[in-house]
Design a protein around this motif. Sequence first.
Motif, PDB file in Angstrom:
ATOM      1  N   ASP A   1      -9.133  -3.737  -5.283  1.00 20.67           N
ATOM      2  CA  ASP A   1      -7.782  -4.161  -5.678  1.00 20.67           C
ATOM      3  C   ASP A   1      -7.351  -2.854  -6.780  1.00 20.67           C
ATOM      4  O   ASP A   1      -6.416  -3.035  -7.303  1.00 20.67           O
ATOM      5  CB  ASP A   1      -7.453  -5.291  -6.126  1.00 20.67           C
TER       6      ASP A   1
ATOM      7  N   ARG B   1      -1.035  -5.352  -7.907  1.00 18.88           N
ATOM      8  CA  ARG B   1      -0.843  -4.429  -6.824  1.00 18.88           C
ATOM      9  C   ARG B   1      -0.639  -5.342  -5.420  1.00 18.88           C
ATOM     10  O   ARG B   1      -0.060  -4.737  -4.457  1.00 18.88           O
ATOM     11  CB  ARG B   1      -2.026  -3.413  -6.676  1.00 18.88           C
TER      12      ARG B   1
ATOM     13  N   ASP C   1       6.679   3.071  -9.103  1.00 21.49           N
ATOM     14  CA  ASP C   1       6.002   1.747  -9.819  1.00 21.49           C
ATOM     15  C   ASP C   1       6.822   1.172 -10.943  1.00 21.49           C
ATOM     16  O   ASP C   1       6.362   0.034 -11.117  1.00 21.49           O
ATOM     17  CB  ASP C   1       4.818   2.386 -10.303  1.00 21.49           C
TER      18      ASP C   1
ATOM     19  N   ASP D   1      10.247  -0.877  -4.633  1.00 17.80           N
ATOM     20  CA  ASP D   1       8.937  -1.113  -5.104  1.00 17.80           C
ATOM     21  C   ASP D   1       7.570  -0.450  -4.198  1.00 17.80           C
ATOM     22  O   ASP D   1       7.542  -0.692  -3.191  1.00 17.80           O
ATOM     23  CB  ASP D   1       8.604  -2.571  -5.228  1.00 17.80           C
TER      24      ASP D   1
ATOM     25  N   ASN E   1       4.617  -0.587  -4.479  1.00 18.41           N
ATOM     26  CA  ASN E   1       3.381  -1.642  -4.009  1.00 18.41           C
ATOM     27  C   ASN E   1       3.985  -2.240  -2.405  1.00 18.41           C
ATOM     28  O   ASN E   1       2.829  -2.070  -1.781  1.00 18.41           O
ATOM     29  CB  ASN E   1       3.264  -2.685  -4.910  1.00 18.41           C
ATOM     30  N   THR E   2       4.939  -2.789  -2.350  1.00 19.62           N
ATOM     31  CA  THR E   2       5.634  -3.311  -1.083  1.00 19.62           C
ATOM     32  C   THR E   2       5.649  -2.269  -0.062  1.00 19.62           C
ATOM     33  O   THR E   2       5.255  -2.672   0.949  1.00 19.62           O
ATOM     34  CB  THR E   2       6.825  -4.110  -1.436  1.00 19.62           C
TER      35      THR E   2
ATOM     36  N   ARG F   1       1.969   0.579  -0.307  1.00 19.24           N
ATOM     37  CA  ARG F   1       0.627   0.420  -0.400  1.00 19.24           C
ATOM     38  C   ARG F   1      -0.126  -0.642   0.243  1.00 19.24           C
ATOM     39  O   ARG F   1      -1.055  -0.775   0.948  1.00 19.24           O
ATOM     40  CB  ARG F   1       0.092   0.050  -1.982  1.00 19.24           C
ATOM     41  N   ALA F   2       0.900  -1.714   0.448  1.00 17.19           N
ATOM     42  CA  ALA F   2       0.622  -2.974   1.273  1.00 17.19           C
ATOM     43  C   ALA F   2       0.289  -2.737   2.623  1.00 17.19           C
ATOM     44  O   ALA F   2      -0.642  -3.311   3.307  1.00 17.19           O
ATOM     45  CB  ALA F   2       1.738  -4.044   0.793  1.00 17.19           C
TER      46      ALA F   2
ATOM     47  N   SER G   1       3.996  -7.814   4.218  1.00 19.22           N
ATOM     48  CA  SER G   1       4.912  -6.847   3.632  1.00 19.22           C
ATOM     49  C   SER G   1       6.004  -6.228   4.163  1.00 19.22           C
ATOM     50  O   SER G   1       6.922  -5.961   3.539  1.00 19.22           O
ATOM     51  CB  SER G   1       3.798  -6.010   3.048  1.00 19.22           C
TER      52      SER G   1
END
Length: 336
Positions: free
Chosen positions: A85, A91, A270, A302, A304-305, A308-309, A314
């Motif tokens: 992670d 995250r 971020d 965002d 992360n959403t 990255r997810a 997501s």
Amino acid sequence: MKHKAKWMGLLFLTLTALLLVACGKVGGNDSDESNKESKSKDSVAIKHEGGTTHIDKKPQRVVSLEFSFVDALAALDIKPVGVADDGKKDRILKPIRDKIGDYKSVGARKQPNLEEISNQKPDLIIADSNRHKGIQQDLEKIAPTIMLPSFDSDYKDNIEAFKTISKAVGKEDKGKDRLKEHNELMDKYKKEITMDKSQPVLATVIAKSGLLAHPENTYVGDLLKELGFNNALNKTETDNLSKYLKGPYVQLNSEVLSDINPGRMFIMVDKGKNDPNLKKQEEEPVWQSLDAVKNDNVSVVDRNTWARARGIISSEEIAKQLVDISKNEQNDKQQK
């Protein structure tokens, strides 16, 4: 006579020994076949990008080395014992964190900690076929490992990875049910996204290094296409920008951004609208000249959403956000 009897005795002993060895071999073969049969009954063969791996049915201790795999496990109601992670639990999206509960961090996604992975005593490791191909053999020494696309996957690749994970953890039927639910949700959201999808849309991360765009062969790009959007960076465009490619992503400079001139932008950051990298970009003359900026069609989302997810939970979150953006735009128009 005595000499003859002696030789007859030796012959009898030799034949007896040979019979015993033969019986032992037959017994051994039966045992081998039994072991093979037992292995086939107690394990499942999973084909993946790193080969074929035999996994015990319904593994109990799973380690995930990418967020999209955590997403898949959460969708299947499985709690991983270890997750790469990046040392930052936030995250992982909150709806996913709520499902998986406590776990042990096993380091960064780019460079997971092999010792910490081993400490979790996993019976299954799910690794990225791009990022972790160099350590596949090391991972396999710890536990059965499957290699699946994540970092450079598109939306369809991720759906296929979810199916493989469902089979690997012994929840194929639940996986089918969850995908049916997912498809129904995405169809519903697609109809509720009322913004103009015909405009060339650009989804891009803004970081210290500048703009890293997600064309239609990336997860976000492919997802937007599935939802009916017209991607500004389609295959024709990216073929012409090959020198700017970083994997499936495109590093944009001001000149290229101006040439693309998207009608709508989704900016992945971020730290929200006050992200310092975004503020710096907004000061650029080229930025102010873009159609998306001039027509107030820039949505800050965002990172992360969106970036990255890369999982089915997501993607549902992204679609819901697009519905909300559509509603807000409609309200703004009605108030004008």
